[in-house]
Design an enzyme around this catalytic site. Structure first.
Site, PDB file in Angstrom:
ATOM      1  N   LYS A 121       0.856  -1.196   0.000  1.00 13.93           N
ATOM      2  CA  LYS A 121       0.000   0.000   0.000  1.00 13.93           C
ATOM      3  C   LYS A 121       0.889   1.242   0.000  1.00 13.93           C
ATOM      4  O   LYS A 121       1.870   1.282   0.741  1.00 13.93           O
ATOM      5  CB  LYS A 121      -0.895  -0.036   1.238  1.00 13.93           C
ATOM      6  N   SER A 126      -9.934   2.193   2.810  1.00 14.79           N
ATOM      7  CA  SER A 126      -9.027   2.879   1.934  1.00 14.79           C
ATOM      8  C   SER A 126      -8.046   1.956   1.186  1.00 14.79           C
ATOM      9  O   SER A 126      -7.462   2.372   0.189  1.00 14.79           O
ATOM     10  CB  SER A 126      -8.209   3.889   2.737  1.00 14.79           C
ATOM     11  N   SER A 138     -10.316   0.165   7.135  1.00 18.07           N
ATOM     12  CA  SER A 138      -9.679   0.233   5.811  1.00 18.07           C
ATOM     13  C   SER A 138      -9.016  -1.048   5.324  1.00 18.07           C
ATOM     14  O   SER A 138      -8.597  -1.123   4.175  1.00 18.07           O
ATOM     15  CB  SER A 138      -8.642   1.355   5.792  1.00 18.07           C
TER      16      SER A 138
END
Lengths: 493, 95
Positions: free
Chosen positions: A78, A161, A185
């Protein structure tokens, strides 16, 4: 070669040990899959040269008999984790071009154990969002949108997210990925795309080198295709780090050793307050199905009460913006990131931050600034921190009566890009079931449990006691087995 | 509690984000909606409750007060938009 990208991490590690294929072959297959998946917009930066170099090193270790726990596993990272020498943006314009001169502890731990980096994954800007639509680099398209996701008339969100992480693991162009979870998330996108997502206990994985959003909530965790893979990956990610003052100095157990399948006598708490108004009947049904599965495996369902559940979201939307407004004060155009000039220092700051932050990030910074400002601190921030104590206390009391808690992960299946965008609160409600555990700092996992009537994945969430990820994983694996093999998304590499 | 356009301008300044005047009204409405929604926290009885300040019960560690890192100024300023020698430069602040 395509079938190589359909192996779980445990299967791929086994294949490498048995020399069925090489790490270079495996990584080569993934590099091609990443390239083919570009229309999904899941990666911000691809790093095939790094990946192939790391794979070659892994092959040398396999040949020498010195292979490491994750040797040759092609992961997506990420883009909230700082990676040495590779652009890290948090999907924000303000960090475009930022090349960290250091490695985050968690990504460093993964590479120490032999993992291969395919690239940096897209996310909501500064991890603020539940649909991966706030990224400066554009939205991520879910592999569930269709065989040709980018050409689909209704492009689905992968959740957020950690949307790039979710899309790449589900779409078979990363074997697993790192995620971070502040209010859901990791778990909500895992539910939206039908993969496993584990948010460990606060303090279990170091936050050092992860771009900070809300420091009392942020926690890194694995996003994988199976529960076993989550156990393997957490073992590498977790561990004490003196560089994070909230890192907890506890030994990291062998998480795979918990996967015994034996949950006889284990008490599974069913919180009555999670039956929220307007919850779709299919989610209610799936939840009941989950209870039945665990019961059939010998667990004992217990009704519990978490009375302050309905206050978790409003509490979160004071605490998280407050911490974000403070954390994001560092983006001033001076030491790193983009700068927009002004007539003086003040105006340079204001111009830089106006140009650098997107609408959602700006909204949260302003909200946070307001609730921390003179005259409102007690009414909002202090009050929220007190309610947060109540929410944590609810869980403490519940764990006197049960060992784990079972809930749905999200209140719906994935929606389409463009939906729920006019009303921030409607978007915030996505995290209604995940936020309470974040506020309390306890571990939680989302496991794919079935499909909704629209043919899209739905997950169930298992929460555990602090630092009892082992039991959480054990129950999750039992549920994964009971649910049986889950269908692949229409786009799967 | 209601937040008006002037308050938006004020907090935008505190946050050092330039918010064009034409956005202020809309932002005030959005923030008011969120504030109205979080207002429900007033229903919770928190008398005698200590605000949560630490997620995991632990005492902060101490370490010896010695230099444990550093000595690479080039790296420190490598990402600055405007670095002169080993300094970060900004627009002039004193006349």
């Amino acid at each position: 070669m395509t079938e190589l990208t359909h192996l779980s991490m445990a299967e791929a590690l086994d294949g490498l040990r048995k020399k069925d294929f090489t790490a270079t072959e495996l990584t080569g297959a993934y590099v091609a899959a990443v390239e083919a998946a570009r229309p999904l917009n899941a990666f911000i930066v691809e790093t095939p040269e790094i990946a192939l170099r790391q794979a070659k090193e892994a092959d040398a270790r396999y040949a020498a008999g010195t292979a490491r726990p994750l040797d040759g596993m092609p992961l997506g990272i990420k883009d909230l984790f700082c990676t040495e020498g590779v652009q890290t943006t948090a999907a924000s314009r303000i960090l475009k071009g930022f090349i960290p001169p250091y490695e985050s502890t968690v990504s460093g731990n993964l590479f120490r154990d032999g993992a291969v980096m395919l690239g940096k994954l897209n996310l909501d800007e500064f991890a603020m969002g539940s649909a991966n639509i706030t990224s400066h680099f554009g939205p991520v398209i879910s592999p569930w949108s269709g065989k040709d996701p980018a050409g689909a008339s209704r492009k689905l969100v992968p959740g957020g997210s950690s949307g790039g992480s979710a899309a790449s693991v589900a779409g078979r162009f990363a074997i697993a990925a790192t995620g971070t979870d502040t209010g859901g998330s990791i778990r909500q996108p895992a539910s939206f795309v039908g993969i496993v997502g584990l948010k460990p206990t606060y303090g279990r994985c170091s936050r050092w080198g992860i771009v900070a959003f809300a420091s009392s909530l942020d926690q890194a965790g694995p996003m994988t295709r199976t529960v076993r893979d989550a156990a393997i990956m957490l073992g590498s990610m977790a561990g004490f780090d003196a560089k994070d003052s909230t890192s907890v100095d506890l030994p990291v157990p062998d998480y795979q050793s918990f996967l015994t399948g034996d949950i006889r006598g284990l008490r599974v708490g069913i919180p009555r307050e999670y039956r929220v108004d307007g919850m779709p009947a299919e989610i209610e049904r799936l939840w009941q199905q989950g209870i039945d599965w665990l019961k059939a495996a010998g667990a004992v369902p217990v009704e519990i009460s978490l009375p302050h559940t309905k206050y978790a979201l409003p509490t979160y939307y004071i605490v998280a913006p407050a911490e974000c407004s403070s954390n994001l004060a560092r983006y001033d155009g001076v030491r790193f990131g983009q700068r927009v000039e002004g007539k003086d220092l003040q105006e340079m700051y204001e111009n830089t931050r106006a140009a650098g932050f997107g609408a959602e990030v700006r909204r949260r910074i302003l909200m946070g600034t307001y609730v921390l400002s003179a005259g409102y601190y007690d009414a909002y921030y202090l009050k929220a921190q007190k309610v947060r104590a109540r929410i944590a206390e609810d869980f403490q009391k519940a764990y006197a009566l049960c060992d784990v808690i079972l809930t749905p992960t999200a209140p719906s299946t994935a929606f389409a890009i463009g939906e729920k965008q006019d009303d921030p609160i409607a978007m915030y409600l996505n995290d209604v079931f995940t936020v309470p555990a974040s506020l309390a700092g306890i571990p939680g996992i989302s496991v794919p449990a079935g499909l909704g009537s629209d043919g899209l994945p739905l997950g169930l969430q298992i929460l555990g006691r602090p630092f009892d990820e082992g039991t959480v994983l054990k129950v999750a694996e039992v549920m994964e087995k009971a649910a049986g093999p889950q269908p692949l998304p229409p786009y799967a590499g | 509690m209601s937040l008006d356009k002037a308050t938006v301008a004020k907090i935008a300044h505190l946050a050092r984000i330039k918010v064009p005047e034409e956005d202020q009204e809309h932002l005030a409405q959005e923030l008011n909606k969120i504030l109205g929604w979080v207002e429900q926290l007033s229903e919770v009885d928190t008398s005698g409750v200590q605000p949560m300040t630490s997620v995991v019960a632990q005492t902060l560690r101490q370490r010896a007060d010695v230099v444990s890192d550093g000595g690479y100024p080039d790296t420190v300023v490598a990402n600055a938009t405007d670095a002169a020698e080993h300094f970060f430069s900004v627009p002039k602040v004193v006349e």
